[in-house]
Design a protein around this motif. Structure first.
Motif, PDB file in Angstrom:
ATOM      1  N   ARG A 108       0.825  -1.215   0.000  1.00 27.57           N
ATOM      2  CA  ARG A 108       0.000   0.000   0.000  1.00 27.57           C
ATOM      3  C   ARG A 108       0.851   1.254   0.000  1.00 27.57           C
ATOM      4  O   ARG A 108       0.564   2.220  -0.717  1.00 27.57           O
ATOM      5  CB  ARG A 108      -0.913  -0.014   1.224  1.00 27.57           C
ATOM      6  CG  ARG A 108      -2.099  -0.970   1.124  1.00 27.57           C
ATOM      7  CD  ARG A 108      -2.804  -1.114   2.448  1.00 27.57           C
ATOM      8  NE  ARG A 108      -4.092  -1.812   2.329  1.00 27.57           N
ATOM      9  CZ  ARG A 108      -4.761  -2.315   3.357  1.00 27.57           C
ATOM     10  NH1 ARG A 108      -4.274  -2.189   4.600  1.00 27.57           N
ATOM     11  NH2 ARG A 108      -5.913  -2.929   3.165  1.00 27.57           N
ATOM     12  N   TRP A 117       2.279   2.056  -3.481  1.00 25.26           N
ATOM     13  CA  TRP A 117       1.368   2.131  -4.612  1.00 25.26           C
ATOM     14  C   TRP A 117       1.549   3.408  -5.424  1.00 25.26           C
ATOM     15  O   TRP A 117       1.338   3.408  -6.648  1.00 25.26           O
ATOM     16  CB  TRP A 117      -0.078   1.993  -4.156  1.00 25.26           C
ATOM     17  CG  TRP A 117      -1.039   1.964  -5.315  1.00 25.26           C
ATOM     18  CD1 TRP A 117      -1.994   2.881  -5.632  1.00 25.26           C
ATOM     19  CD2 TRP A 117      -1.105   0.953  -6.339  1.00 25.26           C
ATOM     20  NE1 TRP A 117      -2.649   2.511  -6.775  1.00 25.26           N
ATOM     21  CE2 TRP A 117      -2.129   1.327  -7.237  1.00 25.26           C
ATOM     22  CE3 TRP A 117      -0.400  -0.222  -6.569  1.00 25.26           C
ATOM     23  CZ2 TRP A 117      -2.458   0.568  -8.348  1.00 25.26           C
ATOM     24  CZ3 TRP A 117      -0.731  -0.986  -7.688  1.00 25.26           C
ATOM     25  CH2 TRP A 117      -1.748  -0.588  -8.560  1.00 25.26           C
ATOM     26  N   GLU A 162      -4.514  -6.520  -2.836  1.00 28.99           N
ATOM     27  CA  GLU A 162      -4.925  -6.196  -1.479  1.00 28.99           C
ATOM     28  C   GLU A 162      -5.799  -7.308  -0.908  1.00 28.99           C
ATOM     29  O   GLU A 162      -5.639  -7.717   0.253  1.00 28.99           O
ATOM     30  CB  GLU A 162      -5.680  -4.865  -1.482  1.00 28.99           C
ATOM     31  CG  GLU A 162      -6.077  -4.343  -0.119  1.00 28.99           C
ATOM     32  CD  GLU A 162      -6.805  -3.017  -0.220  1.00 28.99           C
ATOM     33  OE1 GLU A 162      -6.412  -2.065   0.493  1.00 28.99           O
ATOM     34  OE2 GLU A 162      -7.764  -2.921  -1.023  1.00 28.99           O
TER      35      GLU A 162
END
Length: 371
Positions: A317, A320, A336
């Motif tokens: 995350r 990203w 995810e």
């Protein structure tokens, strides 16, 4: 509330989850197609509808953990498509050499940039050892050290690494223990990075299927690869290990294990993440080594995989912003969901992480376990 909504609400209520509720693990449904898709396709439909953006959840991993705790999949009838997947796994070898290469291309050749952003400095795509570690790098280095100590490596030994990945173990063992390592992978991108990482060391990286291996080794190790072997090939795999292991050699198998004798994997994981993957059971492993190899030690630290996966998810995350130029938003939601579902499966004790020590019947020493 229509009948499909009511059915879903009834199914998830025992897990303490509500549709459009206020808890972090409650799901927020944005598209009514979600309800029929889940009821028709089960776990496949749940994952696909998340990828499609039809629902969301603040605490995705906890939501999935709650569902696994009540065995939600067994309460939803499986579609003909999912049943056909099971029948194919029973009738055919879903992990032939050609199919295995295809899987490696689909998953491990996604891009080294993705895995470099998500993994530790050693590029270990398997469970870390968190007994004393505070960071992912420490957990993976402690895992590598634990493996080397269990193998009882000494200078000059020849070691075979089946499924060597990006060369993390080969590099560590060669540098610290002065052993010669032969690593094998069927991923071209893994092989390229492994050769770069191990340049100048006593390491050979082979781009080939494990079934084509020959040679005779003091030690054999396999870290996070056995999940791709498939139950029809378990005996073949163990026979190859026996053939390649010296009489007083030691083999360490580091793999995910399950509670049930399944012959395929979760339908969503099979379609989007690891086609043809399979998690072995105690019974299946036992049959694969019967009268071939001797069990010396069996170590389960599956709860450490929950933490490892959540570390990967957090790093994915956080990265990203750079990765989004190479991957789609749908890929982001897929990845995810994959990491969250995997973490939940270990948290719910549906899956485990096993390190197993095996030797040939001719092994003449008393093996003392290491923790």
């Amino acid at each position: 509330m229509n009948k499909y909504q009511a059915t879903i609400e009834e199914l998830i209520l025992p897990a303490g989850i509500h549709l459009n509720g206020t808890e972090a693990f409650d799901i927020q449904v944005y598209d009514d197609r979600f309800y029929n898709h889940v009821l028709r396709y089960g776990s496949l439909g749940l994952g696909e509808s998340y990828m499609n953006g039809w629902w969301d959840c603040l605490a995705l991993d906890h939501f999935l953990f709650q569902l696994l705790n009540i065995d939600i999949e067994k309460q939803i009838s499986k579609s003909l498509k999912v049943r056909w997947q099971t029948l194919k796994a029973y009738l055919f070898n879903m992990q032939t050499i050609a199919k295995s290469v295809s899987v490696a291309h689909e998953h491990y050749d996604l891009g080294n940039d993705l895995f470099e952003a998500m993994l530790d400095k050693h590029m270990m795509y398997s469970c870390g050892y968190w007994e004393k570690a505070k960071t992912l790098d420490e957990a993976q280095e402690d895992k590598l050290e634990l493996i080397c100590r269990k193998l009882k490596l000494t200078q000059g030994m020849e070691v075979l690494d089946i499924g060597c990945g990006w060369g993390g173990f080969a590099q560590y063992a060669s540098e610290k223990y002065q052993v010669k390592v032969t690593g094998v992978t069927i991923s071209s991108q893994q092989a390229e990075m492994a050769r770069h990482r191990c340049y100048g060391l006593s390491v050979d990286i082979l781009l080939q299927d494990y079934r084509l291996l020959t040679g005779y080794y003091d030690r054999i190790v396999s870290i996070g690869m056995f999940e791709h072997v498939g139950y029809k090939n378990y005996r073949t795999y163990m026979q190859l290990v026996k053939n390649c292991l010296k009489d007083d050699g030691i083999f360490l198998l580091h793999c995910i294990g399950g509670n049930e004798n399944n012959i395929n994997t979760d339908a969503w994981i099979n379609k989007y993440i690891f086609p043809g993957g399979m998690i072995p059971s105690v019974e299946q492993l036992g049959k694969s080594i019967d009268q071939l190899l001797i069990l010396q030690d069996w170590h389960n630290f599956g709860l450490y995989y929950d933490r490892t996966l959540m570390e990967w998810l957090n790093r994915f995350r956080a990265s990203w912003g750079n990765l989004k130029y190479s991957y789609s938003e749908r890929f982001y939601r897929m990845w995810e969901y994959y990491l969250s579902l995997s973490a939940a499966s270990f948290r719910a004790r549906k899956n485990h992480l096993w390190q197993i020590i095996l030797t040939k019947p001719s092994f003449s020493q008393l093996y003392q376990s290491v923790r």
